[in-house]
Design a protein around this motif. Sequence first.
Motif, PDB file in Angstrom:
ATOM      1  N   LEU A 252       0.878  -1.203  -0.018  1.00 50.35           N
ATOM      2  CA  LEU A 252       0.058   0.023  -0.039  1.00 50.35           C
ATOM      3  C   LEU A 252       0.769   1.099  -0.034  1.00 50.35           C
ATOM      4  O   LEU A 252       1.814   1.274   0.586  1.00 50.35           O
ATOM      5  N   GLU A 253       0.403   2.180  -0.446  1.00 48.49           N
ATOM      6  CA  GLU A 253       1.055   3.552  -0.706  1.00 48.49           C
ATOM      7  C   GLU A 253       0.547   4.560   0.176  1.00 48.49           C
ATOM      8  O   GLU A 253      -0.653   4.293   0.388  1.00 48.49           O
ATOM      9  N   ILE A 254       1.233   5.803   0.408  1.00 46.25           N
ATOM     10  CA  ILE A 254       0.597   6.960   1.030  1.00 46.25           C
ATOM     11  C   ILE A 254       0.815   8.272   0.179  1.00 46.25           C
ATOM     12  O   ILE A 254       1.977   8.287  -0.026  1.00 46.25           O
ATOM     13  N   PHE A 255      -0.213   8.869  -0.292  1.00 44.71           N
ATOM     14  CA  PHE A 255      -0.146  10.346  -0.907  1.00 44.71           C
ATOM     15  C   PHE A 255      -0.768  11.254   0.459  1.00 44.71           C
ATOM     16  O   PHE A 255      -1.862  11.005   0.662  1.00 44.71           O
ATOM     17  N   THR A 256      -0.185  12.158   0.808  1.00 43.92           N
ATOM     18  CA  THR A 256      -0.426  12.966   2.030  1.00 43.92           C
ATOM     19  C   THR A 256      -0.770  14.385   1.521  1.00 43.92           C
ATOM     20  O   THR A 256      -0.312  14.633   0.458  1.00 43.92           O
ATOM     21  N   TRP A 257      -2.032  14.857   2.239  1.00 47.36           N
ATOM     22  CA  TRP A 257      -2.356  16.341   1.644  1.00 47.36           C
ATOM     23  C   TRP A 257      -2.317  17.292   3.005  1.00 47.36           C
ATOM     24  O   TRP A 257      -2.584  16.672   4.079  1.00 47.36           O
ATOM     25  N   THR A 258      -2.608  18.429   2.838  1.00 44.55           N
ATOM     26  CA  THR A 258      -2.234  19.169   1.541  1.00 44.55           C
ATOM     27  C   THR A 258      -0.913  19.994   2.196  1.00 44.55           C
ATOM     28  O   THR A 258      -1.212  20.782   3.112  1.00 44.55           O
ATOM     29  N   VAL A 259       0.160  19.616   1.620  1.00 42.34           N
ATOM     30  CA  VAL A 259       1.560  20.106   2.315  1.00 42.34           C
ATOM     31  C   VAL A 259       1.919  21.366   1.271  1.00 42.34           C
ATOM     32  O   VAL A 259       1.991  21.239   0.251  1.00 42.34           O
ATOM     33  N   ASP A 260       1.778  22.393   2.120  1.00 46.20           N
ATOM     34  CA  ASP A 260       2.204  23.640   1.178  1.00 46.20           C
ATOM     35  C   ASP A 260       3.790  24.547   1.731  1.00 46.20           C
ATOM     36  O   ASP A 260       4.053  25.414   1.079  1.00 46.20           O
ATOM     37  N   THR A 261       4.502  23.969   2.686  1.00 46.59           N
ATOM     38  CA  THR A 261       5.658  24.463   2.910  1.00 46.59           C
ATOM     39  C   THR A 261       6.857  23.426   2.943  1.00 46.59           C
ATOM     40  O   THR A 261       6.492  22.217   2.768  1.00 46.59           O
ATOM     41  N   ALA A 262       8.139  24.016   2.669  1.00 50.60           N
ATOM     42  CA  ALA A 262       9.122  23.307   2.452  1.00 50.60           C
ATOM     43  C   ALA A 262       9.529  22.300   3.746  1.00 50.60           C
ATOM     44  O   ALA A 262       9.842  21.118   3.604  1.00 50.60           O
ATOM     45  N   ALA A 263       9.333  22.926   4.596  1.00 49.19           N
ATOM     46  CA  ALA A 263       9.696  22.015   6.187  1.00 49.19           C
ATOM     47  C   ALA A 263       8.790  20.955   6.267  1.00 49.19           C
ATOM     48  O   ALA A 263       9.260  19.821   6.536  1.00 49.19           O
ATOM     49  N   THR A 264       7.404  21.238   5.935  1.00 51.15           N
ATOM     50  CA  THR A 264       6.631  20.155   5.934  1.00 51.15           C
ATOM     51  C   THR A 264       6.827  18.803   5.027  1.00 51.15           C
ATOM     52  O   THR A 264       6.733  17.820   5.187  1.00 51.15           O
TER      53      THR A 264
END
Length: 291
Positions: A252-264
């Motif tokens: 199984l894979e994981i696509f995570t949301w919603t990431v908008d900063t470089a650190a995260t």
Amino acid sequence: MHARALAATTTALLGTAAFLPPTADVRADAAVKRPTVIAHRGASAYAPENTLAAVDKAAALGIDWVENDVQRTKDGKLVVLHDDNLRRTTDAEEVFPSRAPWKVRDFTAAEIARLDAGSWFGPAYAGARVPTLAQYVRRVDVHQQKLLLEIKNPDLYPGIEGQTLKVLGNEGWLDRRHVAGRLIVQSFSAPSVRAVHQLKPAVKTGLLGTPSVANLPAYAVFADQINPSYRSLSSGYVSTVHAFTGPHGRPLEIFTWTVDTAATARRVAGYGVDGVITNKPDVVRTALGGN
């Protein structure tokens, strides 16, 4: 559950998995795979979400994957829109002042096609329209991009899974080339994801949210991905998800949301996620070491 899944589950539940610090960098060694970057609703930080302009902007930034949302109109057409109503991202309130609460399902496709879906974002996008799903996938194909398609509110639209697959098939998106690596269908609704898998087993699917470890074996029967908010992630949870085998015989894979900063972006990449969904795909790609 496989033995490796049981071991990973035990580790996750006991809380012994290490958490990376928020600013942890992605190591450049061969053991770290750079996550896929997915443009959320297109490049939605730079163009009105879910419009063809957002697809074009993602392409101009060199982003291969775009994500979108699908709803259904009163006359049974599929349109690309996140909300189940038209107020936030169109001028429906002005064009149809007596039609509150401006639900998508209360308007025909022709009525929705009249609406301005760009002015709310900025004057440069005045006149942008809400695309149909067919129009949207054609534009994605023009750019040779890949599509992460979300079925929104399936409880409001009985049978939308089969209808979505029919449109995709009519547009050539269910051939071997697209299904093998250019299409994923996801939803927050487990029954909806299951329906897509049953109707078209070859299509890769994702379940949005952060289900409990106890439910992962059941979901792994019909979902290839578990796609949670980054706020709910830990390295232990990612490892546990990866320990299960999905319907196509792969972890199984994981696509995570919603990431908008470089650190995260660097933090979740350190957890080992497979994809990062973002409104700012250029920022995330740079943070992860892309060009």
